[in-house]
Design an enzyme around this catalytic site. Structure first.
Site, PDB file in Angstrom:
ATOM      1  N   LYS A  21      39.637  -9.633 -31.162  1.00 47.65           N
ATOM      2  CA  LYS A  21      40.854 -10.169 -30.530  1.00 47.65           C
ATOM      3  C   LYS A  21      41.842 -10.633 -31.586  1.00 47.65           C
ATOM      4  CE  LYS A  21      40.708 -14.373 -28.089  1.00 47.65           C
ATOM      5  NZ  LYS A  21      41.804 -15.271 -28.475  1.00 47.65           N
ATOM      6  N   ARG A  26      47.126  -9.358 -34.499  1.00 50.79           N
ATOM      7  CA  ARG A  26      47.867  -9.272 -35.769  1.00 50.79           C
ATOM      8  C   ARG A  26      48.348  -7.854 -36.042  1.00 50.79           C
ATOM      9  NH1 ARG A  26      44.684 -13.645 -35.538  1.00 50.79           N
ATOM     10  NH2 ARG A  26      45.051 -15.393 -36.957  1.00 50.79           N
ATOM     11  N   ARG A 121      48.871 -26.564 -23.404  1.00 49.38           N
ATOM     12  CA  ARG A 121      48.379 -26.573 -24.798  1.00 49.38           C
ATOM     13  C   ARG A 121      49.493 -26.966 -25.774  1.00 49.38           C
ATOM     14  NH1 ARG A 121      44.707 -21.464 -25.804  1.00 49.38           N
ATOM     15  NH2 ARG A 121      44.173 -22.720 -27.627  1.00 49.38           N
ATOM     16  N   SER A 165      44.419 -24.636 -38.319  1.00 52.48           N
ATOM     17  CA  SER A 165      44.683 -23.652 -37.269  1.00 52.48           C
ATOM     18  C   SER A 165      45.201 -22.363 -37.878  1.00 52.48           C
ATOM     19  CB  SER A 165      45.711 -24.198 -36.272  1.00 52.48           C
ATOM     20  OG  SER A 165      46.248 -23.133 -35.516  1.00 52.48           O
ATOM     21  N   ASP A 313      35.252 -21.286 -31.976  1.00 60.24           N
ATOM     22  CA  ASP A 313      35.164 -20.480 -30.752  1.00 60.24           C
ATOM     23  C   ASP A 313      33.714 -20.274 -30.298  1.00 60.24           C
ATOM     24  OD1 ASP A 313      37.905 -20.233 -30.684  1.00 60.24           O
ATOM     25  OD2 ASP A 313      37.939 -18.237 -31.578  1.00 60.24           O
ATOM     26  N   LYS A 340      41.646 -26.302 -26.397  1.00 56.04           N
ATOM     27  CA  LYS A 340      41.473 -24.854 -26.233  1.00 56.04           C
ATOM     28  C   LYS A 340      41.830 -24.473 -24.780  1.00 56.04           C
ATOM     29  CE  LYS A 340      40.273 -23.917 -30.431  1.00 56.04           C
ATOM     30  NZ  LYS A 340      41.192 -23.136 -31.261  1.00 56.04           N
TER      31      LYS A 340
HETATM   32  C1  S3P Z   1      42.628 -17.745 -33.541  1.00 45.80           C
HETATM   33  C2  S3P Z   1      42.509 -18.988 -34.094  1.00 45.80           C
HETATM   34  C3  S3P Z   1      41.775 -20.088 -33.458  1.00 45.80           C
HETATM   35  C4  S3P Z   1      40.840 -19.560 -32.371  1.00 45.80           C
HETATM   36  C5  S3P Z   1      41.497 -18.564 -31.464  1.00 45.80           C
HETATM   37  C6  S3P Z   1      42.010 -17.386 -32.260  1.00 45.80           C
HETATM   38  C7  S3P Z   1      43.381 -16.729 -34.275  1.00 45.80           C
HETATM   39  O1  S3P Z   1      42.702 -20.956 -32.860  1.00 45.80           O
HETATM   40  O2  S3P Z   1      40.325 -20.632 -31.628  1.00 45.80           O
HETATM   41  O3  S3P Z   1      40.585 -18.105 -30.489  1.00 45.80           O
HETATM   42  O4  S3P Z   1      43.294 -15.528 -33.931  1.00 45.80           O
HETATM   43  O5  S3P Z   1      44.078 -17.084 -35.232  1.00 45.80           O
HETATM   44  P1  S3P Z   1      43.461 -22.126 -33.695  1.00 45.80           P
HETATM   45  O6  S3P Z   1      44.380 -21.481 -34.647  1.00 45.80           O
HETATM   46  O7  S3P Z   1      44.188 -22.927 -32.650  1.00 45.80           O
HETATM   47  O8  S3P Z   1      42.359 -22.909 -34.349  1.00 45.80           O
END
Ligand code: S3P
Length: 426
Positions: A21, A26, A121, A165, A313, A340
């Site tokens: 995912k 990206r 969020r 993050s 996650d 989340k």
């Molecule tokens: C993600 C970063 C994480 C993760 C999310 C996907 C990403 O979130 O929990 O499922 O693809 O960069 P945060 O950036 O809020 O920690």
């Protein structure tokens, strides 16, 4: 939708899982601002990644989807057109937070909306750096979606992130593509680096190390032909389930094993799981391998500090594992779980209790005692994909069937989850 999962004695066979995912988002975003036609194979089938495609299309970019193969014709950094209406990110925090970085440099306003969960969020974490770069960003009550972004010429910044993050880091780096000069981001603990790896792949001038990344703008991205590796965070449910069930022997093919994500494999091995990495190779800067896991006695342990961030996650399914482990699982330094798709400290604890498991919560984590047995019962996904799938794993080792309400939530990242689970348990 309710799924009823019966206990199983083992998981076995060989599975391929949908595309990662994080990497799918990206690749799609970078392809949308590259100069020409990119092809992405094994694109995530999850609804979140399709929310990204929907938004890119609404920005005037040609997107062609044939199964899991996606073609995107980017028009360079300024190839987007003003959208005719709101951009709908659905349930996807990644779509809203990362794409905002690209919208911040566009000469038109955009309004970003999300579903009920996403609308609760926090968005200040991206609003603050984007404002410092020169974009005007407004939100409901100053922090929640809908977001209104009035973009324009951006300044490069040096940004010290207050929260760990990867979405925030990515947002700033994507905005940095359009700012003239060097944009640098520093993070309090290391987060996934798929954006840095993908930027390099698309030809951007990017440097990075543990805890920092820097991009030079304005960038010119080249279109690419890419294959997305299988999603380790989706694999997590199968890895934990197989490790928990004594007779299991399960192989997962083509899984992304980026070191900033693969803490899961090391943690499972450290708690006693019989897990092996076979055939590791590299594809577009991302390590990809085959995992084999067999049932074993699990010790349990502690998740804290950087490890909690690296496994954020996976904590719901690890909490499930904790209940049947010898010593249980303690999770600390994981307050991010509260923001989340649901407040995962509460939704995990609520479902554990519904299945007869003793658990204590804290503001930044939880503690699940070991040597417990899941009872038959009914749990709820609370609309959260990872909660639905974590409790399907609990169901496999329960003393009777478990009904999972709101099971359709799994489609956010893994629509094939229920059929793959039945295939491996058969
Ligand atoms: C993600 C970063 C994480 C993760 C999310 C996907 C990403 O979130 O929990 O499922 O693809 O960069 P945060 O950036 O809020 O920690």
């Amino acid at each position: 939708m309710v799924e009823v999962i019966s206990p199983a004695s083992r998981l076995h066979g060989s599975l391929t899982l949908p595309g990662d995912k994080s990497i799918s988002h990206r690749y799609a975003m970078l392809a949308s601002v590259a100069g020409g036609l990119s092809t992405i194979r094994n694109y995530s089938s999850g609804a979140d990644c399709h929310s990204t495609l929907r938004c890119i299309r609404a920005l005037g970019i040609e997107v062609d989807v044939q199964g899991t193969e996606v073609r995107i014709r980017g028009g360079g950094l300024h190839g987007y057109r003003a959208p005719a209406g709101d951009l709908d990110a659905g349930n996807s925090g990644s779509t809203m937070r990362m794409l905002s970085g690209l919208l911040a440099g566009q000469p038109f306003p955009s309004r970003f909306t999300g579903d009920e969960s996403l609308s609760r969020r926090p968005m200040q974490r991206i609003m603050e750096p984007l404002r410092r770069m020169g974009a005007a960003v407004e939100a409901r009550d100053g922090k929640f979606p809908p977001l209104v972004i009035r973009g324009g010429a951006l300044q490069p910044i040096e940004y010290e992130m207050p929260v760990a993050s990867a979405q925030v880091k990515s947002c700033v780096l994507l905005a940095g593509l359009m700012a003239e000069g060097l944009t640098t981001v520093r993070e309090p603990v290391r987060t996934r680096d798929h954006t840095e790896v993908a930027l390099r792949e698309f030809g951007a001038d990017v440097e990075s190390g543990p805890g920092w990344a820097r991009v030079r703008g304005p960038a010119r991205l080249e279109p690419r032909e890419l294959i997305v590796p299988g999603d380790l965070s989706s694999a997590a449910f199968f890895l934990v389930a197989a490790a928990m069930l004594e007779g299991s022997d399960l192989v997962l093919e083509n899984i992304g094993l980026n070191p900033t994500r693969a803490a899961l494999v090391d943690f499972l091995a450290a708690v006693g799981a019989d897990i092996q990495v076979l055939d590791i190779g590299m594809r577009h800067g991302e390590p990809v391998g085959v995992l084999r896991v067999r049932g074993s006695r699990l010790a349990g342990g502690v998740l804290e500090k950087g490890l909690s961030a690296a496994l954020i996650d996976e904590i719901p399914v690890l909490a499930v594992m904790g209940a049947v482990s010898e010593e249980g699982l303690a999770v600390r330094d994981a307050a991010e779980l509260r923001v989340k798709e649901t407040d995962r400290i509460e939704t995990v604890a609520e479902n554990l209790r519904r299945l007869g498991i003793r658990v204590e919560t804290a503001p930044d984590g939880l503690r699940v005692e070991g040597r417990q047995r899941f009872r038959s019962g009914t749990v709820d996904s609370f609309g959260d994909h990872r909660i639905a799938m974590a409790f399907a794993v609990a169901a496999l080792s329960a003393d009777g069937p478990v009904a999972i309400e709101g099971a359709e939530a799994a489609s956010v990242s893994f629509p094939e989850f229920w059929s793959k689970l039945r295939e491996a348990a058969a």
